[in-house]
Enzyme design. Structure first.
Site, PDB file in Angstrom:
ATOM      1  N   LYS A  12       0.756  -0.841  -0.143  1.00  0.00           N
ATOM      2  CA  LYS A  12       0.296  -0.193  -0.120  1.00  0.00           C
ATOM      3  C   LYS A  12       0.807   1.564   0.014  1.00  0.00           C
ATOM      4  O   LYS A  12       1.863   1.103   0.499  1.00  0.00           O
ATOM      5  CB  LYS A  12      -1.077   0.113   0.911  1.00  0.00           C
ATOM      6  N   HIS A 119      -1.904  -5.621   1.273  1.00  0.00           N
ATOM      7  CA  HIS A 119      -3.508  -6.002   1.233  1.00  0.00           C
ATOM      8  C   HIS A 119      -3.518  -7.481   0.826  1.00  0.00           C
ATOM      9  O   HIS A 119      -2.007  -7.979  -0.382  1.00  0.00           O
ATOM     10  CB  HIS A 119      -3.908  -4.750  -0.121  1.00  0.00           C
TER      11      HIS A 119
HETATM   12  P1  ADP Z   1      -7.399  -6.492   5.894  1.00  0.00           P
HETATM   13  O1  ADP Z   1      -6.922  -5.924   4.445  1.00  0.00           O
HETATM   14  O2  ADP Z   1      -7.117  -7.078   6.930  1.00  0.00           O
HETATM   15  O3  ADP Z   1      -8.812  -7.609   4.816  1.00  0.00           O
HETATM   16  P2  ADP Z   1     -10.347  -5.749   5.939  1.00  0.00           P
HETATM   17  O4  ADP Z   1     -11.515  -6.680   4.773  1.00  0.00           O
HETATM   18  O5  ADP Z   1     -11.321  -5.715   7.104  1.00  0.00           O
HETATM   19  O6  ADP Z   1      -9.204  -5.771   6.455  1.00  0.00           O
HETATM   20  O7  ADP Z   1      -9.979  -3.953   5.590  1.00  0.00           O
HETATM   21  C1  ADP Z   1     -10.082  -3.649   4.610  1.00  0.00           C
HETATM   22  C2  ADP Z   1      -9.196  -2.184   4.854  1.00  0.00           C
HETATM   23  O8  ADP Z   1      -9.282  -1.140   4.815  1.00  0.00           O
HETATM   24  C3  ADP Z   1      -7.501  -2.616   5.728  1.00  0.00           C
HETATM   25  O9  ADP Z   1      -7.019  -3.330   5.345  1.00  0.00           O
HETATM   26  C4  ADP Z   1      -7.743  -1.279   6.267  1.00  0.00           C
HETATM   27  O10 ADP Z   1      -7.258  -0.129   5.491  1.00  0.00           O
HETATM   28  C5  ADP Z   1      -8.686  -0.586   6.340  1.00  0.00           C
HETATM   29  N1  ADP Z   1      -9.729  -0.658   7.328  1.00  0.00           N
HETATM   30  C6  ADP Z   1     -10.075  -2.138   7.680  1.00  0.00           C
HETATM   31  N2  ADP Z   1     -10.745  -1.464   8.947  1.00  0.00           N
HETATM   32  C7  ADP Z   1     -10.094  -0.658   9.573  1.00  0.00           C
HETATM   33  C8  ADP Z   1     -11.049   0.322  10.657  1.00  0.00           C
HETATM   34  N3  ADP Z   1     -11.769   0.145  11.674  1.00  0.00           N
HETATM   35  N4  ADP Z   1     -10.343   1.917  10.607  1.00  0.00           N
HETATM   36  C9  ADP Z   1     -10.058   2.240   9.378  1.00  0.00           C
HETATM   37  N5  ADP Z   1      -9.577   1.600   8.235  1.00  0.00           N
HETATM   38  C10 ADP Z   1     -10.090  -0.183   8.253  1.00  0.00           C
HETATM   39 MG    MG Z   2     -10.155  -7.854   3.253  1.00  0.00          MG
END
Ligand code: ADP
Ligand code: MG
Length: 142
Positions: A12, A119
């Protein structure tokens, strides 16, 4: 039978801007993934929103799209025998770096739950969709 699984990784904008991309690529290679596609992209806000459409409506959605379009990122197609999707998520560490294990990318490089360095796809169907969002079939090495 040997089966190769594919997943999509993104380094990212926070990690690219702090010059951590090379280190993260080394961690990926040292952990047995093949890199079968790579490109550096500066996403538009619309492209970032499209990629994260599954999160539309969540409170962090617009901030996330702004962050993801704030600078260049590095998009990687990864392949590994058996279990690329869970293996890359394990190497990434927890979404919130406060919960990330030692030795993970997010423990080392993430700044916050939003600016969390990398990601990774979370399932086979999302991996297929995410790979096709960034790569045409002919762009992936055989
Ligand atoms: P991951 O990337 O671990 O799969 P998610 O799919 O839940 O996590 O979320 C996508 C992205 O959104 C995260 O990697 C992060 O950059 C952002 N994100 C997730 N939850 C939050 C939050 N509570 N506050 C701010 N940004 C968040
Ligand atoms: Mg995700």
């Amino acid at each position: 039978m040997r089966t190769l699984q594919r997943t999509l990784a993104i380094i990212k904008p926070d990690a690219v801007s702090k010059r951590a991309a090379g280190h993260i690529v080394s961690m990926i290679l040292e952990n047995g993934f093949n890199i079968i596609g790579v490109k550096m992209l500066h996403l538009t806000k619309e492209q970032a929103e499209g990629f994260y459409a599954v999160h539309a409506g969540k409170p962090f959605f617009h901030s996330l799209a702004n962050f993801m379009s704030s600078g260049p990122c590095v998009v990687l197609a990864l392949e590994k025998e058996g279990d690329a999707i869970p293996a890359w998520r394990k190497l990434m560490g927890a979404t919130n770096p406060a919960n990330a294990e030692e030795g993970t990318v997010r423990k080392r490089f993430a700044e916050s739950i939003e600016r969390n360095a990398v990601h990774g796809s979370d399932a086979e169907d999302t991996a297929r969709w995410e790979l096709s969002y960034f790569f045409a079939g002919y762009e992936l090495a055989k």
